[in-house]
Design a protein around this motif. Structure first.
Motif, PDB file in Angstrom:
ATOM      1  N   ARG A   1       4.171   4.421  -6.821  1.00  0.00           N
ATOM      2  CA  ARG A   1       5.139   5.430  -6.391  1.00  0.00           C
ATOM      3  C   ARG A   1       6.438   4.688  -6.072  1.00  0.00           C
ATOM      4  N   PRO A   2       7.515   4.982  -6.795  1.00  0.00           N
ATOM      5  CA  PRO A   2       8.777   4.279  -6.530  1.00  0.00           C
ATOM      6  C   PRO A   2       9.251   4.415  -5.093  1.00  0.00           C
ATOM      7  N   ALA A   3       8.942   5.539  -4.445  1.00  0.00           N
ATOM      8  CA  ALA A   3       9.362   5.736  -3.059  1.00  0.00           C
ATOM      9  C   ALA A   3       8.716   4.718  -2.126  1.00  0.00           C
ATOM     10  N   GLY A   4       7.573   4.143  -2.511  1.00  0.00           N
ATOM     11  CA  GLY A   4       6.885   3.165  -1.686  1.00  0.00           C
ATOM     12  C   GLY A   4       7.284   1.727  -1.955  1.00  0.00           C
ATOM     13  N   LEU A   5       8.116   1.491  -2.965  1.00  0.00           N
ATOM     14  CA  LEU A   5       8.554   0.127  -3.276  1.00  0.00           C
ATOM     15  C   LEU A   5       9.660  -0.291  -2.323  1.00  0.00           C
ATOM     16  N   ARG A   6       9.683  -1.563  -2.007  1.00  0.00           N
ATOM     17  CA  ARG A   6      10.775  -2.112  -1.198  1.00  0.00           C
ATOM     18  C   ARG A   6      11.585  -3.047  -2.084  1.00  0.00           C
TER      19      ARG A   6
ATOM     20  N   ILE B   1       1.897  -2.001 -13.739  1.00  0.00           N
ATOM     21  CA  ILE B   1       1.373  -1.448 -12.492  1.00  0.00           C
ATOM     22  C   ILE B   1       1.769   0.018 -12.360  1.00  0.00           C
ATOM     23  N   PHE B   2       0.893   0.795 -11.717  1.00  0.00           N
ATOM     24  CA  PHE B   2       1.076   2.222 -11.514  1.00  0.00           C
ATOM     25  C   PHE B   2       1.407   2.429 -10.045  1.00  0.00           C
TER      26      PHE B   2
ATOM     27  N   TRP C   1       5.108   9.314  -9.663  1.00  0.00           N
ATOM     28  CA  TRP C   1       4.505   8.021  -9.991  1.00  0.00           C
ATOM     29  C   TRP C   1       5.113   7.484 -11.278  1.00  0.00           C
ATOM     30  N   VAL C   2       5.126   6.163 -11.441  1.00  0.00           N
ATOM     31  CA  VAL C   2       5.627   5.530 -12.665  1.00  0.00           C
ATOM     32  C   VAL C   2       4.776   4.311 -13.001  1.00  0.00           C
ATOM     33  N   TRP C   3       4.805   3.945 -14.251  1.00  0.00           N
ATOM     34  CA  TRP C   3       4.238   2.674 -14.710  1.00  0.00           C
ATOM     35  C   TRP C   3       5.396   1.700 -14.818  1.00  0.00           C
ATOM     36  N   LEU C   4       5.217   0.509 -14.255  1.00  0.00           N
ATOM     37  CA  LEU C   4       6.222  -0.549 -14.345  1.00  0.00           C
ATOM     38  C   LEU C   4       5.627  -1.744 -15.069  1.00  0.00           C
ATOM     39  N   ASP C   5       6.423  -2.349 -15.902  1.00  0.00           N
ATOM     40  CA  ASP C   5       6.095  -3.624 -16.522  1.00  0.00           C
ATOM     41  C   ASP C   5       6.789  -4.666 -15.656  1.00  0.00           C
ATOM     42  N   VAL C   6       6.032  -5.600 -15.061  1.00  0.00           N
ATOM     43  CA  VAL C   6       6.596  -6.540 -14.092  1.00  0.00           C
ATOM     44  C   VAL C   6       6.067  -7.949 -14.321  1.00  0.00           C
ATOM     45  N   TYR C   7       6.788  -8.913 -13.766  1.00  0.00           N
ATOM     46  CA  TYR C   7       6.283 -10.270 -13.602  1.00  0.00           C
ATOM     47  C   TYR C   7       5.913 -10.413 -12.140  1.00  0.00           C
ATOM     48  N   GLN C   8       4.659 -10.765 -11.853  1.00  0.00           N
ATOM     49  CA  GLN C   8       4.251 -11.047 -10.485  1.00  0.00           C
ATOM     50  C   GLN C   8       4.723 -12.450 -10.145  1.00  0.00           C
TER      51      GLN C   8
ATOM     52  N   ARG D   1       0.825  -1.214   0.000  1.00  0.00           N
ATOM     53  CA  ARG D   1       0.000   0.000   0.000  1.00  0.00           C
ATOM     54  C   ARG D   1       0.855   1.258   0.000  1.00  0.00           C
ATOM     55  N   ALA D   2       2.087   1.179   0.478  1.00  0.00           N
ATOM     56  CA  ALA D   2       2.974   2.347   0.460  1.00  0.00           C
ATOM     57  C   ALA D   2       3.277   2.779  -0.975  1.00  0.00           C
ATOM     58  N   ALA D   3       3.208   1.840  -1.913  1.00  0.00           N
ATOM     59  CA  ALA D   3       3.458   2.146  -3.320  1.00  0.00           C
ATOM     60  C   ALA D   3       2.182   2.560  -4.038  1.00  0.00           C
ATOM     61  N   SER D   4       1.044   1.972  -3.644  1.00  0.00           N
ATOM     62  CA  SER D   4      -0.243   2.307  -4.248  1.00  0.00           C
ATOM     63  C   SER D   4      -1.355   1.661  -3.419  1.00  0.00           C
ATOM     64  N   VAL D   5      -2.454   2.378  -3.248  1.00  0.00           N
ATOM     65  CA  VAL D   5      -3.545   1.871  -2.417  1.00  0.00           C
ATOM     66  C   VAL D   5      -4.202   0.623  -2.980  1.00  0.00           C
ATOM     67  N   GLN D   6      -3.979   0.329  -4.258  1.00  0.00           N
ATOM     68  CA  GLN D   6      -4.600  -0.857  -4.850  1.00  0.00           C
ATOM     69  C   GLN D   6      -3.981  -2.160  -4.338  1.00  0.00           C
ATOM     70  N   PHE D   7      -2.813  -2.083  -3.707  1.00  0.00           N
ATOM     71  CA  PHE D   7      -2.131  -3.294  -3.245  1.00  0.00           C
ATOM     72  C   PHE D   7      -2.375  -3.492  -1.745  1.00  0.00           C
TER      73      PHE D   7
END
Length: 92
Positions: free
Chosen positions: A61-66, A58-59, A38-45, A12-18
Motif C-alpha cells: 500500500r503506497p500510503a504505508g511507505l515511508r 513487492i505488493f 495497492w500497487v506492485w513495485l519493482d525494487v532493489y532491496q 508492516r504499514a505497507a504490508s503485513v509481510q514486512f
C-alpha cells in the motif's frame, strides 16, 4: 505514489509481510491489476550500506511507505540544445 529512484522504507504499514522493515530503491511501479489502494513495485532491496542485495517485486500500500529520500531531479545535459530549424525525423 512512489516514483522510480525513490528510496523507501517498507514496514508492516505497507504490508503485513514486512515484519522486519527493509529499505528499497524503487525501479518502477508495475501496471499490474491490483486491489484498490495497492500497487506492485519493482525494487532493489538495500543492505545497511545502501548496496543492492536483491531485486524484488513487492505488493504494498503506497500510503504505508515511508519515503526516505525522493528521486533526484533530472539534470539537463550541458551542451545538448535543439538546433534551430532542425526537426526530428520519424525514425529518430
Amino acid at each position: 505514489m512512489p516514483k522510480p529512484g525513490d528510496l523507501v522504507q517498507v514496514t508492516r504499514a505497507a504490508s503485513v509481510q514486512f515484519v522486519e522493515p527493509i529499505r528499497c530503491r524503487v525501479v518502477r511501479v508495475l501496471d499490474w491489476i491490483t486491489y484498490d489502494g495497492w500497487v506492485w513495485l519493482d525494487v532493489y532491496q538495500l543492505d545497511g550500506r545502501g548496496d543492492a542485495v536483491a531485486r524484488r517485486s513487492i505488493f504494498v500500500r503506497p500510503a504505508g511507505l515511508r519515503v526516505l529520500r525522493p528521486a533526484p531531479a533530472p539534470r539537463p545535459t550541458p551542451g545538448l540544445r535543439p538546433t534551430p530549424g532542425l526537426r526530428p525525423t520519424a525514425d529518430a
